[in-house]
Design a protein around this motif. Structure first.
Motif, PDB file in Angstrom:
ATOM      1  N   MET A   1     -14.134  -0.893  -2.684  1.00  0.00           N
ATOM      2  CA  MET A   1     -12.813  -1.480  -2.798  1.00  0.00           C
ATOM      3  C   MET A   1     -12.339  -1.912  -1.397  1.00  0.00           C
ATOM      4  O   MET A   1     -12.421  -1.136  -0.457  1.00  0.00           O
ATOM      5  N   PRO A   2     -11.857  -3.163  -1.251  1.00  0.00           N
ATOM      6  CA  PRO A   2     -11.396  -3.615   0.064  1.00  0.00           C
ATOM      7  C   PRO A   2     -10.165  -2.847   0.530  1.00  0.00           C
ATOM      8  O   PRO A   2      -9.353  -2.398  -0.280  1.00  0.00           O
ATOM      9  N   ARG A   3     -10.063  -2.724   1.848  1.00  0.00           N
ATOM     10  CA  ARG A   3      -8.895  -2.050   2.426  1.00  0.00           C
ATOM     11  C   ARG A   3      -7.666  -2.929   2.258  1.00  0.00           C
ATOM     12  O   ARG A   3      -7.763  -4.152   2.289  1.00  0.00           O
ATOM     13  N   PRO A   4      -6.492  -2.321   2.116  1.00  0.00           N
ATOM     14  CA  PRO A   4      -5.263  -3.128   2.074  1.00  0.00           C
ATOM     15  C   PRO A   4      -5.101  -3.889   3.385  1.00  0.00           C
ATOM     16  O   PRO A   4      -5.499  -3.422   4.449  1.00  0.00           O
ATOM     17  N   ALA A   5      -4.545  -5.078   3.310  1.00  0.00           N
ATOM     18  CA  ALA A   5      -4.365  -5.901   4.508  1.00  0.00           C
ATOM     19  C   ALA A   5      -3.007  -6.594   4.462  1.00  0.00           C
ATOM     20  O   ALA A   5      -2.440  -6.817   3.395  1.00  0.00           O
ATOM     21  N   PHE A   6      -2.513  -6.922   5.640  1.00  0.00           N
ATOM     22  CA  PHE A   6      -1.292  -7.701   5.793  1.00  0.00           C
ATOM     23  C   PHE A   6      -1.694  -9.107   6.232  1.00  0.00           C
ATOM     24  O   PHE A   6      -2.560  -9.262   7.095  1.00  0.00           O
ATOM     25  N   THR A   7      -1.082 -10.120   5.646  1.00  0.00           N
ATOM     26  CA  THR A   7      -1.356 -11.497   6.038  1.00  0.00           C
ATOM     27  C   THR A   7      -0.039 -12.190   6.351  1.00  0.00           C
ATOM     28  O   THR A   7       0.859 -12.230   5.510  1.00  0.00           O
TER      29      THR A   7
END
Length: 163
Positions: free
Chosen positions: A1-7
């Protein structure tokens, strides 16, 4: 599962530049000289924020995008790394030779870019490289730059930042 990210997405009204150019399609084939009103959009992403809840210094990124746009605005763009063009400068004039064509421009109205072509693909990467060089946040891991040539026609260059 991908890590949470801020964009963060930055697409300000003044992230634009108007230029003349011609795209090269191969030996002997190129568009006629014409102009575009390009628009620039930037995305920076990362999975960590600083202690104040910020991913990056947005003001610095916006300032740099505006500087890059201003450097190109109202100019004729020439790809000086093109193997298809002969570009020379003499007495304040830039001469460009392409099979069947000869252009002459005032040197003060030309921006010579270290590119093989003035395609939107290479312009997107040009902006990406300039912004990546200036990004000072270790928290930013991904950068994307979109260059919109006309409404509905754009290119996104996206890559992980080297750290």
């Amino acid at each position: 599962m991908p890590r949470p990210a801020f964009t963060l997405r930055l697409a300000k009204r003044d992230f634009k530049f108007a230029v003349a150019h011609f795209t090269l399609f191969g030996a002997g084939t190129a568009e006629p000289l014409h102009g575009h009103n390009y628009r620039v959009k930037v995305e920076i992403a990362g999975d960590e924020l600083d202690r104040l809840g910020l991913l990056a210094d947005c003001d610095a990124v916006k300032r740099r995008v505006r500087e890059l746009c201003a450097e190109l605005d109202d100019a004729v763009l020439l790809p000086e790394a093109s193997p298809l063009l002969e570009i020379s400068e003499s007495d304040g004039e830039i001469e460009v030779l392409f099979p069947g064509r000869r252009y002459s421009f005032p040197a003060t109205e030309v921006v010579r870019l270290p590119l093989a072509n003035t395609s939107m693909e290479l312009l997107a990467r040009f902006f990406w490289e300039a912004l990546a060089e200036d990004l000072e946040s270790d928290r930013v891991t991904q950068l994307a730059v979109e260059i919109e040539e006309t409404e509905g026609q754009s290119c996104v260059y996206s890559a992980t930042l080297p750290r």
